[in-house]
Write a protein that holds these residues in place. Sequence first.
Motif, PDB file in Angstrom:
ATOM      1  N   ARG A  67       0.850  -1.190   0.000  1.00  0.00           N
ATOM      2  CA  ARG A  67       0.000   0.000   0.000  1.00  0.00           C
ATOM      3  C   ARG A  67       0.884   1.239   0.000  1.00  0.00           C
ATOM      4  N   CYS A  68       0.636   2.137  -0.932  1.00  0.00           N
ATOM      5  CA  CYS A  68       1.396   3.389  -1.009  1.00  0.00           C
ATOM      6  C   CYS A  68       0.693   4.456  -0.181  1.00  0.00           C
ATOM      7  N   MET A  69       1.495   5.214   0.559  1.00  0.00           N
ATOM      8  CA  MET A  69       0.982   6.319   1.360  1.00  0.00           C
ATOM      9  C   MET A  69       1.921   7.501   1.234  1.00  0.00           C
ATOM     10  N   GLU A  76       0.295   5.982   9.692  1.00  0.00           N
ATOM     11  CA  GLU A  76       0.239   5.248   8.427  1.00  0.00           C
ATOM     12  C   GLU A  76       0.574   3.768   8.645  1.00  0.00           C
ATOM     13  N   ARG A  79      -2.487   2.099   9.932  1.00  0.00           N
ATOM     14  CA  ARG A  79      -3.444   1.889   8.835  1.00  0.00           C
ATOM     15  C   ARG A  79      -3.038   0.692   7.989  1.00  0.00           C
ATOM     16  N   PHE A  80      -1.727   0.528   7.754  1.00  0.00           N
ATOM     17  CA  PHE A  80      -1.272  -0.621   6.987  1.00  0.00           C
ATOM     18  C   PHE A  80      -1.500  -1.918   7.761  1.00  0.00           C
ATOM     19  N   THR A  83      -4.936  -3.009   7.282  1.00  0.00           N
ATOM     20  CA  THR A  83      -5.106  -3.611   5.955  1.00  0.00           C
ATOM     21  C   THR A  83      -4.674  -5.074   5.981  1.00  0.00           C
ATOM     22  N   GLN A 158       2.710   5.400  -8.296  1.00  0.00           N
ATOM     23  CA  GLN A 158       1.972   4.449  -7.479  1.00  0.00           C
ATOM     24  C   GLN A 158       1.309   3.373  -8.335  1.00  0.00           C
ATOM     25  N   LYS A 162       1.870  -0.648  -8.007  1.00  0.00           N
ATOM     26  CA  LYS A 162       0.751  -1.582  -7.872  1.00  0.00           C
ATOM     27  C   LYS A 162       0.775  -2.639  -8.969  1.00  0.00           C
TER      28      LYS A 162
END
Length: 196
Positions: A67-69, A76, A79-80, A83, A158, A162
């Motif tokens: 996941r890119c942030m 962050e 949050r990952f 996920t 990004q 992905k």
Amino acid sequence: GLYMQPPAHAVVLSIDEKSQIQALERTRPNRPLGLGHPAAQTHDDTRHGTTTLFAALDVLEGTVLGRCMQRHRHGEFIRFLNTVEAAVPAGKAIHVVLDNYGSHKHPKVRAWLTRHPRWTFHFTPTSASWLNAVEGFFSTLTRRRLQRGTFTGIVDLQAAIKRYIAEHNQSPRPFVWTKPAAAIFDALNRAPEPPV
């Protein structure tokens, strides 16, 4: 030990972040490899900002969840972790190998761990990032997708990251140490103990 003899009924993840990935757009197109001259690219570029990739490599399967942030602070990171928590089937213990970066030990991260008892963090010794298997994935990503790439912006960068993760996950290979266990443990014994 987690890499060579993972616990039964558990998921072993190698987690880290690759920060400050720059969206560089070359001022001229790359010069392809040709007869008598090597492939080349211009030395000047336009910088369009940076992104941070959070990645979790499943050591047993070889798949990567990424996941890119915009930044790489404890918020962050949490949050990952959420996920990853949603992606791992319920009922499986989660063992995570990660480095001693400050955001991994932040009080809010520790509180998150308390609320998620199936998670166990295993920190690599200081200055031993090579023990974290996801670093090999980052190296491959850099060589194969980022190093000679040209990106018109952060969204383009990004999207390329992905796509690379999706391509990688189409035919994943489990992580296998090529160094003998005795050599790994000798290197670990020479490394300083991480602070608690």
